[in-house]
Scaffold this active site. Structure first.
Site, PDB file in Angstrom:
ATOM      1  N   LYS A 135     -74.079  -9.646 -24.467  1.00  0.00           N
ATOM      2  CA  LYS A 135     -73.337  -8.843 -25.393  1.00  0.00           C
ATOM      3  C   LYS A 135     -73.106  -9.809 -26.592  1.00  0.00           C
ATOM      4  O   LYS A 135     -72.546 -10.903 -26.426  1.00  0.00           O
ATOM      5  CB  LYS A 135     -71.964  -8.520 -24.550  1.00  0.00           C
ATOM      6  N   SER A 190     -67.410  -0.740 -23.434  1.00  0.00           N
ATOM      7  CA  SER A 190     -67.905  -1.174 -24.710  1.00  0.00           C
ATOM      8  C   SER A 190     -69.421  -2.038 -24.242  1.00  0.00           C
ATOM      9  O   SER A 190     -70.095  -2.192 -25.292  1.00  0.00           O
ATOM     10  CB  SER A 190     -66.962  -2.174 -25.354  1.00  0.00           C
ATOM     11  N   SER A 195     -64.813  -2.047 -19.590  1.00  0.00           N
ATOM     12  CA  SER A 195     -65.786  -2.160 -20.461  1.00  0.00           C
ATOM     13  C   SER A 195     -67.107  -2.601 -19.949  1.00  0.00           C
ATOM     14  O   SER A 195     -68.133  -2.817 -20.493  1.00  0.00           O
ATOM     15  CB  SER A 195     -65.740  -2.815 -21.777  1.00  0.00           C
TER      16      SER A 195
END
Ligand SMILES: [Mg+2]
Ligand SMILES: [Zn+2]
Lengths: 485, 486, 98
Positions: free
Chosen positions: B75, B150, B174
């Site tokens: 990420k 996310s 997330s």
């Protein structure tokens, strides 16, 4: 209240509280491993943590906590059983994260006091630990006229101890005494090098005035930017006078932050109460609380060295020094240790004190040095004292040697030998010179014998000049008296 | 794409080279990237140089590590030294950190091959990956739908089979929500289990890194690699890290699984959801577990609590983005503060601004006690709820999400509807306890995850149950139909 | 719908965020919906409950006072939008601002 004071024509008194920021002399910064050292090239002592880079996290420097607790013990504070770090949020370009890690409602210590030479006790409110900011340089003279700001973050993250006093200080002079007492204590426990000119000790003041004899506090101003003991005295004097003038002309005193302008010698309004920051303190979620083990605290307490006030008393008792001399010699831990070493090595504490507070001090001041920055060794000063006492050198020569010691750390024996400063005490050698002087100055001899005692001084002076200062003046005097009396 | 542990075994036995595996992963990404848009940056050079050194190690007969040769996507909020790290934000669009996150260092030390940085909601604020400043990522099961957020890019690329493993972060859901949406396993470890150093902060007291993977075993290995005390993170806890792979169960005899009575059923928008979860619980029971009922009376306050604490912390964490030291700078105006204000106005997207405003407000003097401190007290109650619940069960099972993946744009005009997506995941985040999502089947052909929750530092328990469930149901093995069809 | 007690201009100023009128209006409207459920907390009795700032039961985490290498000046400034020699460069600071 002030208005009524004016109406009644009452005298007002100043009420001052000080917030002192002290940089701790740890090896590394408060929350990262960067070196904590003054004077490095700009932005050379920075890392992801103290630059506030995305993703970096703080970790508490244990020694900073230790230093603060030791300071707390030295000042009679209570170390809190539970403490934590909070974020103080406001934007400023020298603050890498736009918040400062500080302590808000649970400081590491509370209470304590500092006793001034006058005997007055200034109570402390709290001492807490926080991180220093970076340093802005403004291009151009005044901040507001400069076009841009250059930022050096070397100082960002240096451990800072904030010592907050109660409003127990009654005059600018007392403020100075408070700072100097504090400085002495901090220097003794070795937690800071307390150099105001390098910014390792900085001070803000809360000032108000009130009618003498009343208790309620007046509206206060916070005075900032005072960079030396002298500017503290000047700024506070100015501010108190400004407030008195306000009351005289019937102008209200408003709560505000005022900056001290050193060059113009005035304070000026920086922001009013309405513009005050809302710092939005909250516990820093990147750090865990402190709850220091009682045994560890006890160990730190026992590690405390002798503090200035007990050292003062001991110097007076042990070395027979006056209260004043003892006070001066215990201001700095290093100076006190130097004195003790000279006193022990020379066996003459009185002379050690005289030299340190007299010729040595003069020479240091002349060259902008301090005892700790001078290369002089205690043993060498002790040797110099011994040489003077034994008559090996005269007073004038001794001063010359002293300068060499202070400036270059040399051995007095070498200096004396090299420059031929040794004094002649040999009676027969002195007699030859004195006899010649007497023979050459019959009118002075007559005058002396006629009761003009001053003529003897003239003859001594002549003999000393003849010997180029090397004759022992006592030997000269006794030979002359032997011849003339 | 085969699983990570199969790759590791093959690389260790030198049946396959890490370089060849990395090249295949990069090719798969290239092929699907125009459709999924899962990556902000690809790192082929970093990947191939790491793969070569893994191969060199295994050729030299050295232990090449628990993740030897396993391609992993990261990420884009983990700092990668020298490589662009944007956090999905315009304000960091050109930021190249001079250091790597501890998680990245540990992965690479274990032989993992970092192939790229995945898309995400800006500063991890969002549940759909639509708040990325760059582009939205698509769901491999339906390109018209969101991958969740996310950690949407990470979930999407694993769900599409491009890489077996990815790293995400979970603040209020997330990792778990996108895992549920993309039919992958997603683990949020105990707060303090994994170092946060080098992980760009959203809400510091909640953020936690964790793996997303094709199967439970890969998640277990990855967690073992990244977990453990880090002297650079004061909030990382020094608790021994078990060999999680040794705790994976085959049947659940003797395991007490708690079902929560206090969740609001009406949150689930689709009736298919309710029956899916009922089936999941019956499957668990069929594996030998005892189902018990537990109470979480304060769980319903989760959203309110979270939306005070997380924005408050975020408002402070994001103050550093001011245009002075790194990142975007917008000049003009007369002084430094107008530069700050312009930079932040242009650099942050609407969701980030909304949360900064809310969080700043919650911390203001006069409101602090009523909002922030009160929320922290509710957090205490929520933690106590879980402590009590775990007195009567080993693991809690509950929904991971309230709906299957939704269409792009469906909720983006209504932040509150979006916030409700985290209804089932937030209580665990507030309590700091581990939770994970494991594929649990399909509603209208779209994947949905089951959430398993264990007490603090007992990740092994939920991984064990998830493994048995995964084996018995086989949901995780199903591939995204659209992608395999083409 | 709950009242938004926020003075959005004051808060935006504190946060150093310049908002357009349209943004301010939109955020206000959205936050007022959010306050509907944030308001739920006000009804909950939390008297005698300790606030949890950190869920982990840790205290006294220190590092040793040991110096570690810093970044080089170039590394430190590598991401700087503007630099001047070894310094970060920013617009001027007007006094009296906060
Ligand atoms: Mg301070
Ligand atoms: Zn540093």
């Amino acid at each position: 209240m002030i208005d009524s004071a004016r109406e009644q024509g009452l005298e007002t008194e100043a009420v001052i509280g000080l917030e002192v920021h002290v940089e701790l002399s740890t090896h590394s910064k408060m929350f990262c491993g960067c070196r904590n050292q003054f004077g490095a090239p700009p932005n050379s002592q920075v890392c992801p943590v103290c630059l506030g880079l995305p993703g970096a996290l703080p970790v508490i420097n244990g020694r900073a906590v230790e230093y603060l607790c030791k300071t707390g013990f030295a000042l009679g504070c209570t170390v809190s059983p539970y403490s934590k770090f909070d974020r103080k949020n406001y934007f400023y370009p020298d603050m890498p994260k736009n918040y400062q890690i500080s302590q808000y409602d649970m400081p590491l210590t509370t209470g304590g006091s500092v006793t001034l030479v006058s005997g007055r006790k200034v109570r402390l409110n709290r001492i807490h630990l926080e991180e220093d900011t970076g340093k802005n340089t403004h291009a151009g003279a005044a901040i507001s006229r400069s076009e841009y700001t250059l930022i050096d973050y070397n100082r960002a993250g240096v451990p800072l101890m904030e010592i907050v006093s109660e409003p127990d200080i009654g005059s600018p002079q007392e403020a100075e005494q408070y700072l100097s007492e504090l400085k002495g204590i901090l220097s003794h426990i070795g937690v800071s090098d307390v150099k105001m000119h390098e910014g390792s000790l900085r001070c803000d003041a809360n000032v108000s005035i009130r009618p003498v004899g009343t208790q309620r506090l007046g509206v206060k101003a916070e005075v900032k930017n005072m960079n030396s003991f002298r500017s503290v005295v000047r700024a506070l004097s100015f501010e108190i006078e400004r407030m008195r003038e306000c009351t005289r002309v019937g102008q209200p005193i408003v709560q505000e932050t005022r900056g001290w302008d050193e060059s113009r010698g005035v304070t000026h309004s920086m922001r009013s109460k309405e513009q005050a920051h809302d710092y939005r303190y909250f516990p820093d979620p990147d750090l865990v609380p402190l709850s220091i083990d009682a045994a560890l605290l006890e160990r730190w307490r026992l590690e405390l060295p002798e503090l200035p006030d007990s050292k003062r008393a001991r110097f007076a008792a042990e070395y027979g020094l006056s209260a004043y001399d003892a006070g001066v010699l215990t201001q700095e831990a290093g100076d006190a240790a130097f004195f003790e070493a000279v006193a022990k090595a020379s066996g003459d504490a009185k002379q050690a004190a005289n030299w340190l507070m007299g010729d040595v001090r003069k020479c240091l001041q002349l060259h902008g040095l301090t005892l700790s920055s001078s290369p002089m060794k205690p043993a060498h000063l002790a040797a110099l004292i011994a040489m003077v006492k034994s008559g090996a050198i005269g007073g004038k020569a001794a001063k010359e040697v002293c300068d060499e010691l202070v400036m270059h750390g040399r051995d007095p024996q070498d200096v004396v030998g090299e420059r031929g400063l040794a004094q002649t005490s040999d009676a027969s050698a002195v007699a030859v010179i004195v006899d010649a002087v007497v023979a050459r100055n019959p009118e002075s001899v007559t005058a002396y014998r006629g009761g003009k005692l001053k003529a003897l001084d003239f003859l001594i002076g002549q003999a000393m000049r003849e010997s180029r200062g090397k004759a022992n003046v006592d030997v000269v005097r006794s030979r002359l008296q032997e011849l003339l009396d | 794409m085969i699983s990570g542990h199969e790759i590791r075994d093959a690389v260790a036995r030198r049946e396959r080279s890490a370089v060849e595996v990395a090249q295949q992963a990069l090719q798969a990404i290239d092929r699907l990237e125009p459709r999924l848009r899962a990556y902000i940056s690809l790192l082929p050079e970093r990947a191939l140089s790491q793969a070569r050194s893994v191969d060199a190690r295994s050729r030299a007969g050295q232990d090449a590590g628990l993740l030897a040769g396993v391609p992993v996507a990261i990420k884009d909020l983990f700092c990668t030294k020298g490589d662009r790290t944007t956090c999905g934000s315009k304000i960091l669009q050109d930021f190249r950190p001079p250091y790597s996150a501890t998680v990245v260092e540990r992965l690479e030390a274990a032989g993992a091959v970092v192939v790229g940085k995945t898309n995400m909601d800006e500063f991890a604020m969002g549940s759909s990956c639509e708040n990325s400043a760059f582009f939205p990522t698509r769901n491999p099961w339906d390109e018209g739908r969101v991958p969740g957020g996310s950690s949407g890019g990470s979930a999407s690329t694993v769900g599409a089979g491009c890489v077996p493993l990815a790293m995400g972060t979970d603040t209020g859901g997330s990792i778990r929500e996108p895992a549920s949406f993309c039919n992958v396993v997603g683990v949020k470890p105990t707060y303090g289990r994994v170092s946060r150093y080098g992980m760009i902060a959203f809400a510091s007291s909640l953020d936690q890194a964790g793996p997303l993977s094709r199967d439970v075993r890969d998640a277990a290995d990855a967690l073992e690699v990244i977990a453990g005390f880090d002297p650079m993170d004061s909030t990382s806890v020094d608790v021994p890290v078990p060999r999680y792979a040794d705790h994976l169960l085959e049947d659940l005899t003797g395991v007490r699984v708690g079902l929560v009575d206090d969740f609001d059923e009406t949150i689930a928008a689709d009736s298919g959801m309710t029956s899916l979860y009922q089936t999941a619980y019956r499957n668990i029971e069929a594996l030998g577990a005892t189902l018990v009922h537990v109470r979480l009376p304060h769980a319903k306050y989760g959203l309110a609590t979270y939306y005070l604490i997380a924005p408050a912390e975020c408002s402070s964490n994001l103050a550093r983005y001011d245009g002075t030291r790194y990142g975007l700078r917008v000049d003009g105006g007369d002084d430094v503060y107008s530069m700050f204000e312009r930079t932040r106005a242009e650099g942050f997207g609407p969701e980030v601004k909304r949360r900064i405003v809310l969080g700043t407000y919650a911390l203001c003097s006069g409101y602090y006690d009523a909002y922030y401190v009160r929320a922290q007290k509710v957090r205490t109650l929520m933690k106590a709820d879980f402590d009590l619940a775990f007195a009567s069960c080993d693991v809690i099972a509950c929904p991971a999400v309230s709906c299957p993946p939704f269409e792009l744009g469906a909720k983006s005009q209504d932040p509150v509807a979006m916030y409700l997506m985290d209804y089932f995941t937030i209580p665990m985040s507030l309590a700091g306890i581990p939770a994970m999502s494991v594929p649990a089947g399909y509603v209208n052909g779209l994947p949905v995850g089951l959430q398993l929750v264990s007490p603090a530092f007992e990740e092994a328990r939920m991984l064990g149950v998830a493994h048995a469930y995964e084996k018995a149901t086989g949901h995780a093995r199903r591939r995204a139909p659209q992608l395999s069809a083409r | 719908m709950a009242d938004v007690p926020i003075d959005i201009h004051y808060v935006a100023k504190l946060a150093r965020l310049s908002l357009t009128d349209e943004e301010s209006a939109r955020i206000s409207a959205q936050l007022s919906r959010l306050f509907d459920f944030i308001g739920e907390l006000q009804g909950l009795d939390v008297s005698g409950v300790h606030p949890t700032a950190q869920v982990i039961p840790l205290a006294n985490v220190y590092r040793d006072d040991v110096v570690k290498p810093s970044l080089s000046n170039d590394e430190a400034l590598a991401n700087a939008p503007q630099r001047d020699g070894p310094y970060f460069k920013a617009p001027r600071i007007l006094e009296g601002e906060f």
